[in-house]
Enzyme design. Structure first.
Site, PDB file in Angstrom:
ATOM      1  N   LYS A 112       0.843  -1.209   0.000  1.00  0.00           N
ATOM      2  CA  LYS A 112       0.000   0.000   0.000  1.00  0.00           C
ATOM      3  C   LYS A 112       0.872   1.251   0.000  1.00  0.00           C
ATOM      4  CE  LYS A 112      -3.833  -2.435   2.151  1.00  0.00           C
ATOM      5  NZ  LYS A 112      -4.460  -2.910   3.395  1.00  0.00           N
ATOM      6  N   ASP A 121     -11.266   2.744   4.810  1.00  0.00           N
ATOM      7  CA  ASP A 121     -11.720   1.346   4.702  1.00  0.00           C
ATOM      8  C   ASP A 121     -13.241   1.268   4.540  1.00  0.00           C
ATOM      9  OD1 ASP A 121      -9.737  -0.690   4.797  1.00  0.00           O
ATOM     10  OD2 ASP A 121      -9.396  -0.350   6.940  1.00  0.00           O
ATOM     11  N   GLN A 130      -4.706  -2.003   9.910  1.00  0.00           N
ATOM     12  CA  GLN A 130      -4.693  -3.296   9.232  1.00  0.00           C
ATOM     13  C   GLN A 130      -5.265  -4.385  10.143  1.00  0.00           C
ATOM     14  OE1 GLN A 130      -3.734  -3.701   5.988  1.00  0.00           O
ATOM     15  NE2 GLN A 130      -4.193  -5.875   6.052  1.00  0.00           N
TER      16      GLN A 130
HETATM   17  N1  GUN Z   1      -7.225  -7.030   6.300  1.00  0.00           N
HETATM   18  C1  GUN Z   1      -7.640  -7.702   5.208  1.00  0.00           C
HETATM   19  N2  GUN Z   1      -8.303  -6.888   4.354  1.00  0.00           N
HETATM   20  C2  GUN Z   1      -8.303  -5.671   4.940  1.00  0.00           C
HETATM   21  C3  GUN Z   1      -8.833  -4.406   4.554  1.00  0.00           C
HETATM   22  O1  GUN Z   1      -9.462  -4.230   3.482  1.00  0.00           O
HETATM   23  N3  GUN Z   1      -8.623  -3.378   5.432  1.00  0.00           N
HETATM   24  C4  GUN Z   1      -7.952  -3.545   6.613  1.00  0.00           C
HETATM   25  N4  GUN Z   1      -7.811  -2.480   7.413  1.00  0.00           N
HETATM   26  N5  GUN Z   1      -7.456  -4.708   7.003  1.00  0.00           N
HETATM   27  C5  GUN Z   1      -7.635  -5.755   6.163  1.00  0.00           C
END
Ligand code: GUN
Length: 297
Positions: free
Chosen positions: A52, A119, A96
């Site tokens: 990311k 998110d 995350q």
């Molecule tokens: N863990 C797996 N997918 C995601 C996501 O889309 N956002 C976050 N914050 N954690 C994740």
């Protein structure tokens, strides 16, 4: 011939289109900023967070990262969240998942400023989405919609079966595909671990979205002739590779490809789309907070 839907290509197009919006914001003195927060040292999460950050650099979004010790008291994480909420250079951030067991992720989400919740997990943003007034569509479901659109798969009137009812994928995707909208208007069935006769529900669908988190759970015998298959799964399974594992989806690709008209691969399908839509939400968050209008893809 079965079409292999190229998520890397579609995500690349979206990133290119976002670059203009990012430069418009930067010219107005408001370059978008995204932060990632990682509590603990889960190797898969570390990889995602690194990717990311690399994505941000590529498109001109300022990236920031906060590491929180996996054994720390939840208050340490809450303090980090408060700082991000108060930092005007951060337009969006994500914590995350998964977080360590002693931390309640729902409480974490409630503390995120809904305007910075790129998110789309905060209850306010979930409510808006269900009401048809989404502020931030969660990245993976939004990425699935964009992939279907790019592959010319109309959802209007289609029977879509989603396997998996998570808050991150299954539930928001079901709501988005139900909306009265060009990228919605589907008839949606959501299946889960207690569903009876799953194969009938997948076999009769025009579009099957696999988001169960179980490696190769859906095989070709469960896919109807000429259906479209979207594989959201990213599972690390032991393999004699350099890294000691390989990535497989929730779909048994080789058998499903035989009956499907179009299918996403793993890797290179939904994964890059999730990352692209996080950039999209960050740009949207900056645009909203800075009151600078931009065109989004
Ligand atoms: N863990 C797996 N997918 C995601 C996501 O889309 N956002 C976050 N914050 N954690 C994740």
């Amino acid at each position: 011939m079965t079409e292999i839907i190229d998520g890397n290509a579609v995500a690349g197009d979206i990133r290119d289109e976002l670059t203009d919006a990012i430069e418009t914001l930067a010219d107005a003195g408001a370059r978008p900023g995204l932060a990632t927060v990682l509590m603990g040292d889960d190797p898969a999460s570390q990889t995602y967070v690194n990717m990311k950050q690399r994505d941000c650099e590529e498109v001109g979004i300022e990236s920031h990262h906060v590491d929180v010790d996996g054994d720390a008291d939840p208050e340490v994480l809450y303090d980090a969240i408060e700082e991000l909420n108060d930092d005007p250079a951060i337009h969006g951030y994500i914590v995350q998942a998964p977080v360590p067991d002693h931390v309640d992720y729902r409480e974490v989400i409630r503390r995120v400023d809904p305007l910075k919740d790129v998110d789309g997990f905060h209850p306010e943003n979930v409510g808006r989405l269900v009401a048809g007034e989404a502020r931030f569509r969660p990245c993976t479901p939004h990425g699935v919609q964009k992939l279907l659109e790019a592959a010319d798969v109309a959802t209007e009137g289609a029977d879509v079966t989603i396997v998996g009812r998570s808050n991150i994928v299954g539930k928001p995707l079901a709501n988005l595909l139900l909306q009265k909208a060009d990228d919605g208007n589907a008839t949606v069935t959501v299946c889960h671990s207690r569903t009876e006769d799953l194969a009938t529900k997948t076999r009769t669908a025009d579009v099957v979205v696999a988001a169960a988190g179980v490696p190769e759970f859906i095989d070709g015998s469960m896919i109807g002739e000429d259906a479209v298959v979207i594989d959201v799964g990213v599972n690390r399974v032991d393999a004699e590779t350099e890294k000691g594992y390989e990535l497989v989806g929730d779909v048994e690709f080789e058998s499903a490809k035989e009956t499907a008209s179009a299918i996403t691969p793993v890797p290179g399908g939904v994964g890059p789309m999730t990352r692209a839509m996080l950039l999209y939400n960050t740009v949207k968050a900056a645009s909203l907070q800075e009151d600078v209008a931009v065109e989004l893809p």
